[in-house]
Motif scaffolding. Structure first.
Motif, PDB file in Angstrom:
ATOM      1  N   PHE A  18      -7.056  10.543   0.150  1.00  0.00           N
ATOM      2  CA  PHE A  18      -6.543  11.223   1.333  1.00  0.00           C
ATOM      3  C   PHE A  18      -5.120  10.757   1.652  1.00  0.00           C
ATOM      4  O   PHE A  18      -4.208  11.571   1.811  1.00  0.00           O
ATOM      5  CB  PHE A  18      -7.471  10.969   2.527  1.00  0.00           C
ATOM      6  CG  PHE A  18      -6.977  11.561   3.811  1.00  0.00           C
ATOM      7  CD1 PHE A  18      -7.115  12.914   4.060  1.00  0.00           C
ATOM      8  CD2 PHE A  18      -6.384  10.767   4.776  1.00  0.00           C
ATOM      9  CE1 PHE A  18      -6.664  13.465   5.242  1.00  0.00           C
ATOM     10  CE2 PHE A  18      -5.933  11.313   5.959  1.00  0.00           C
ATOM     11  CZ  PHE A  18      -6.070  12.666   6.204  1.00  0.00           C
ATOM     12  N   CYS A  19      -4.924   9.455   1.709  1.00  0.00           N
ATOM     13  CA  CYS A  19      -3.591   8.930   2.030  1.00  0.00           C
ATOM     14  C   CYS A  19      -2.591   9.208   0.912  1.00  0.00           C
ATOM     15  O   CYS A  19      -1.421   9.481   1.181  1.00  0.00           O
ATOM     16  CB  CYS A  19      -3.670   7.440   2.347  1.00  0.00           C
ATOM     17  SG  CYS A  19      -4.374   7.142   3.972  1.00  0.00           S
ATOM     18  N   ALA A  56      -2.036   8.878   9.999  1.00  0.00           N
ATOM     19  CA  ALA A  56      -3.298   9.607   9.875  1.00  0.00           C
ATOM     20  C   ALA A  56      -4.454   8.640   9.590  1.00  0.00           C
ATOM     21  O   ALA A  56      -5.541   8.776  10.170  1.00  0.00           O
ATOM     22  CB  ALA A  56      -3.198  10.653   8.773  1.00  0.00           C
ATOM     23  N   GLY A  57      -4.214   7.666   8.714  1.00  0.00           N
ATOM     24  CA  GLY A  57      -5.255   6.675   8.431  1.00  0.00           C
ATOM     25  C   GLY A  57      -5.596   5.828   9.639  1.00  0.00           C
ATOM     26  O   GLY A  57      -6.762   5.544   9.920  1.00  0.00           O
ATOM     27  N   THR A  76     -11.648  -2.740   8.224  1.00  0.00           N
ATOM     28  CA  THR A  76     -10.448  -3.305   7.619  1.00  0.00           C
ATOM     29  C   THR A  76     -10.336  -2.878   6.164  1.00  0.00           C
ATOM     30  O   THR A  76      -9.241  -2.607   5.666  1.00  0.00           O
ATOM     31  CB  THR A  76     -10.486  -4.841   7.704  1.00  0.00           C
ATOM     32  OG1 THR A  76     -10.682  -5.231   9.059  1.00  0.00           O
ATOM     33  CG2 THR A  76      -9.206  -5.449   7.186  1.00  0.00           C
ATOM     34  N   LYS A  77     -11.462  -2.767   5.489  1.00  0.00           N
ATOM     35  CA  LYS A  77     -11.454  -2.344   4.093  1.00  0.00           C
ATOM     36  C   LYS A  77     -10.977  -0.901   3.950  1.00  0.00           C
ATOM     37  O   LYS A  77     -10.283  -0.559   2.992  1.00  0.00           O
ATOM     38  CB  LYS A  77     -12.841  -2.515   3.483  1.00  0.00           C
ATOM     39  CG  LYS A  77     -13.242  -3.973   3.372  1.00  0.00           C
ATOM     40  CD  LYS A  77     -14.646  -4.121   2.851  1.00  0.00           C
ATOM     41  CE  LYS A  77     -15.035  -5.585   2.821  1.00  0.00           C
ATOM     42  NZ  LYS A  77     -16.422  -5.775   2.396  1.00  0.00           N
ATOM     43  N   ASP A  78     -11.334  -0.047   4.911  1.00  0.00           N
ATOM     44  CA  ASP A  78     -10.827   1.328   4.901  1.00  0.00           C
ATOM     45  C   ASP A  78      -9.317   1.354   5.099  1.00  0.00           C
ATOM     46  O   ASP A  78      -8.614   2.123   4.447  1.00  0.00           O
ATOM     47  CB  ASP A  78     -11.494   2.161   5.997  1.00  0.00           C
ATOM     48  CG  ASP A  78     -12.940   2.504   5.693  1.00  0.00           C
ATOM     49  OD1 ASP A  78     -13.369   2.318   4.534  1.00  0.00           O
ATOM     50  OD2 ASP A  78     -13.637   2.960   6.617  1.00  0.00           O
ATOM     51  N   ALA A  79      -8.819   0.522   5.982  1.00  0.00           N
ATOM     52  CA  ALA A  79      -7.376   0.460   6.227  1.00  0.00           C
ATOM     53  C   ALA A  79      -6.636  -0.043   4.986  1.00  0.00           C
ATOM     54  O   ALA A  79      -5.556   0.466   4.655  1.00  0.00           O
ATOM     55  CB  ALA A  79      -7.085  -0.444   7.426  1.00  0.00           C
ATOM     56  N   ILE A  80      -7.223  -0.992   4.276  1.00  0.00           N
ATOM     57  CA  ILE A  80      -6.607  -1.490   3.043  1.00  0.00           C
ATOM     58  C   ILE A  80      -6.626  -0.398   1.971  1.00  0.00           C
ATOM     59  O   ILE A  80      -5.660  -0.227   1.226  1.00  0.00           O
ATOM     60  CB  ILE A  80      -7.298  -2.782   2.577  1.00  0.00           C
ATOM     61  CG1 ILE A  80      -6.989  -3.910   3.568  1.00  0.00           C
ATOM     62  CG2 ILE A  80      -6.874  -3.169   1.167  1.00  0.00           C
ATOM     63  CD1 ILE A  80      -7.767  -5.182   3.352  1.00  0.00           C
ATOM     64  N   ALA A  81      -7.717   0.372   1.909  1.00  0.00           N
ATOM     65  CA  ALA A  81      -7.777   1.493   0.965  1.00  0.00           C
ATOM     66  C   ALA A  81      -6.712   2.540   1.312  1.00  0.00           C
ATOM     67  O   ALA A  81      -6.090   3.118   0.414  1.00  0.00           O
ATOM     68  CB  ALA A  81      -9.168   2.117   0.978  1.00  0.00           C
ATOM     69  N   ILE A  86      -1.299   4.881  -0.060  1.00  0.00           N
ATOM     70  CA  ILE A  86       0.106   5.061   0.306  1.00  0.00           C
ATOM     71  C   ILE A  86       1.011   4.376  -0.715  1.00  0.00           C
ATOM     72  O   ILE A  86       2.033   4.929  -1.127  1.00  0.00           O
ATOM     73  CB  ILE A  86       0.362   4.538   1.736  1.00  0.00           C
ATOM     74  CG1 ILE A  86      -0.362   5.414   2.752  1.00  0.00           C
ATOM     75  CG2 ILE A  86       1.842   4.472   2.044  1.00  0.00           C
ATOM     76  CD1 ILE A  86      -0.439   4.817   4.135  1.00  0.00           C
ATOM     77  N   LEU A  87       0.633   3.181  -1.143  1.00  0.00           N
ATOM     78  CA  LEU A  87       1.410   2.463  -2.143  1.00  0.00           C
ATOM     79  C   LEU A  87       1.455   3.224  -3.470  1.00  0.00           C
ATOM     80  O   LEU A  87       2.514   3.338  -4.096  1.00  0.00           O
ATOM     81  CB  LEU A  87       0.836   1.062  -2.356  1.00  0.00           C
ATOM     82  CG  LEU A  87       1.531   0.220  -3.418  1.00  0.00           C
ATOM     83  CD1 LEU A  87       2.946  -0.137  -2.969  1.00  0.00           C
ATOM     84  CD2 LEU A  87       0.731  -1.031  -3.700  1.00  0.00           C
TER      85      LEU A  87
END
Length: 130
Positions: A18-19, A56-57, A76-81, A86-87
């Motif tokens: 998604f990101c 959006a994330g 937190t794991k979703d935010a890291i994903a 994005i990276l």
């Protein structure tokens, strides 16, 4: 908050994809639509796409935390994903832009021109050197 939240879950793949696609879509849209009127936006299009995707994330995680969707809350794991997606988009856009704007020389020319300009000229003019 993070009960039963595995690193290798299908949900993490969804966050990465998604990101990634939001970043690519926004970056490309900004770069294409602002070429003549706002050239500074084209230079910053990769960063703009990354920021929109990050927003959006973050909004999705905030919605999870306040119970807007059926979930166990923010992760937190979703935010890291999200950041990983994005990276990946950032690196692929950097590779794409550096690959297609690299300098090339035509035989007999001293000055280098960008590849996309050279392709445009070759397509839109007849080659009369024969």
């Amino acid at each position: 908050m993070e009960s039963g939240d595995d690193w290798l879950a299908l949900d993490k793949l969804y966050h990465v994809l998604f990101c990634f696609f939001i970043s690519i879509l926004v970056s490309t849209t900004v770069a294409i639509t602002t070429t003549t009127r706002y050239p500074f936006l084209r230079r910053w299009s990769i960063w703009i796409g990354s920021l929109v995707s990050m927003s959006a994330g973050a909004a999705k995680e905030f919605g999870d935390e306040i119970g807007l969707w059926k979930s166990a809350g923010a992760s937190t794991k979703d935010a890291i994903a999200d950041l990983f997606g994005i990276l990946l988009a950032y690196l692929s856009m950097l590779f794409y832009s550096s690959f297609f704007t690299s300098s090339v020389k035509k035989p007999g020319e001293e000055a280098a021109v960008s590849l996309d300009y050279y392709i445009f000229i070759k397509i839109n003019t007849r080659d009369t050197d024969e």
